[in-house]
Design an enzyme around this catalytic site. Sequence first.
Site, PDB file in Angstrom:
ATOM      1  N   CYS A  95      18.119  61.494  26.443  1.00 47.28           N
ATOM      2  CA  CYS A  95      18.070  60.556  25.391  1.00 47.28           C
ATOM      3  C   CYS A  95      17.627  59.187  25.807  1.00 47.28           C
ATOM      4  CB  CYS A  95      18.823  60.659  24.247  1.00 47.28           C
ATOM      5  SG  CYS A  95      18.299  59.928  22.945  1.00 47.28           S
ATOM      6  N   HIS A 196      20.568  66.547  22.817  1.00 49.44           N
ATOM      7  CA  HIS A 196      22.062  66.407  22.781  1.00 49.44           C
ATOM      8  C   HIS A 196      22.730  67.732  22.723  1.00 49.44           C
ATOM      9  CE1 HIS A 196      22.229  61.969  22.919  1.00 49.44           C
ATOM     10  NE2 HIS A 196      21.286  62.269  21.983  1.00 49.44           N
TER      11      HIS A 196
HETATM   12  N1  GLN Z   1      18.942  54.276  20.989  1.00 49.31           N
HETATM   13  C1  GLN Z   1      18.079  55.176  21.511  1.00 49.31           C
HETATM   14  C2  GLN Z   1      17.101  55.608  20.165  1.00 49.31           C
HETATM   15  O1  GLN Z   1      17.586  55.392  19.006  1.00 49.31           O
HETATM   16  C3  GLN Z   1      18.650  56.242  22.010  1.00 49.31           C
HETATM   17  C4  GLN Z   1      19.536  57.253  21.031  1.00 49.31           C
HETATM   18  C5  GLN Z   1      20.451  58.170  22.074  1.00 49.31           C
HETATM   19  O2  GLN Z   1      20.550  57.935  23.168  1.00 49.31           O
HETATM   20  N2  GLN Z   1      20.663  59.246  21.131  1.00 49.31           N
HETATM   21  O3  GLN Z   1      16.140  56.249  20.165  1.00 49.31           O
END
Ligand code: GLN
Length: 248
Positions: A95, A196
């Site tokens: 992510c 995740h």
């Molecule tokens: N901050 C980034 C987004 O909102 C990554 C979020 C994350 O790592 N779950 O896309």
Amino acid sequence: MKELKILYLYPDLLELYGDYGNIQVLKYRIEKRGLKPIIDRYCINDNAPDFKSYDIVFAGGGADNEQSILSKDLLKYKDSIKEAVNSGVFFLLICGAYQLFGKYYKGVEGNIVDGLNVFDYYTEAITDRKKRCIGNIVIETTLNGNPYKVIGFENHGGQTYGISNPFGKVLYGNGNKFGDTEEGFFKTNVIATYLHGPLLSKNPGITDYIIKYCLDRKYNENIILEPLDDSFENACRNQLLEKFKNPQ
Ligand code: GLN
């Protein structure tokens, strides 16, 4: 005893949604084969890591704020990370980390966070905090020529564009952007994904793909990994795949 060296980047900042669990699963499945995992952690302003000396580099998810905080520090290693990727070190990026290996990440406030530009994709978040890709996700990838369903959970505002080689085809959920048919980015030695879960706890086939790749590369062999009893993991997978088998 054969060993695998793992570098865990920014464990204090890129730690969203239990992504630390990926390190725990790697450690478990490496040790179950009688091998030795060596796990180093790198935090902001620590001594510069020798990226090429590792077999696996892992970085997890992070909120926009944390991505901005660490970006300047990460950019110090742009060249050595590129070198490590090109030399075949395995990178597992989840992510926020996935986003930071591209050209840039434009956050929900419209702020630009410079990426490492290791890969030529880029990510822009929708400037509406309520509009995020959130939910369970199933994709299908191909590992060593075999199809493999990957199950996870996504929570990102960022919409990623310009992917040359996706990690998988979306069977359920969003993917690189709302309603996308593709998810993540994939090279032989790079898995960059929004999943995740933690990713590896739900997908033993991914973990073993990474372990085998790293052992073959390090010891110049075609190692056959001893199979583990994945009956529990597979029962959970089958139940989840049944639950999410129809696209939304
Ligand atoms: N901050 C980034 C987004 O909102 C990554 C979020 C994350 O790592 N779950 O896309």
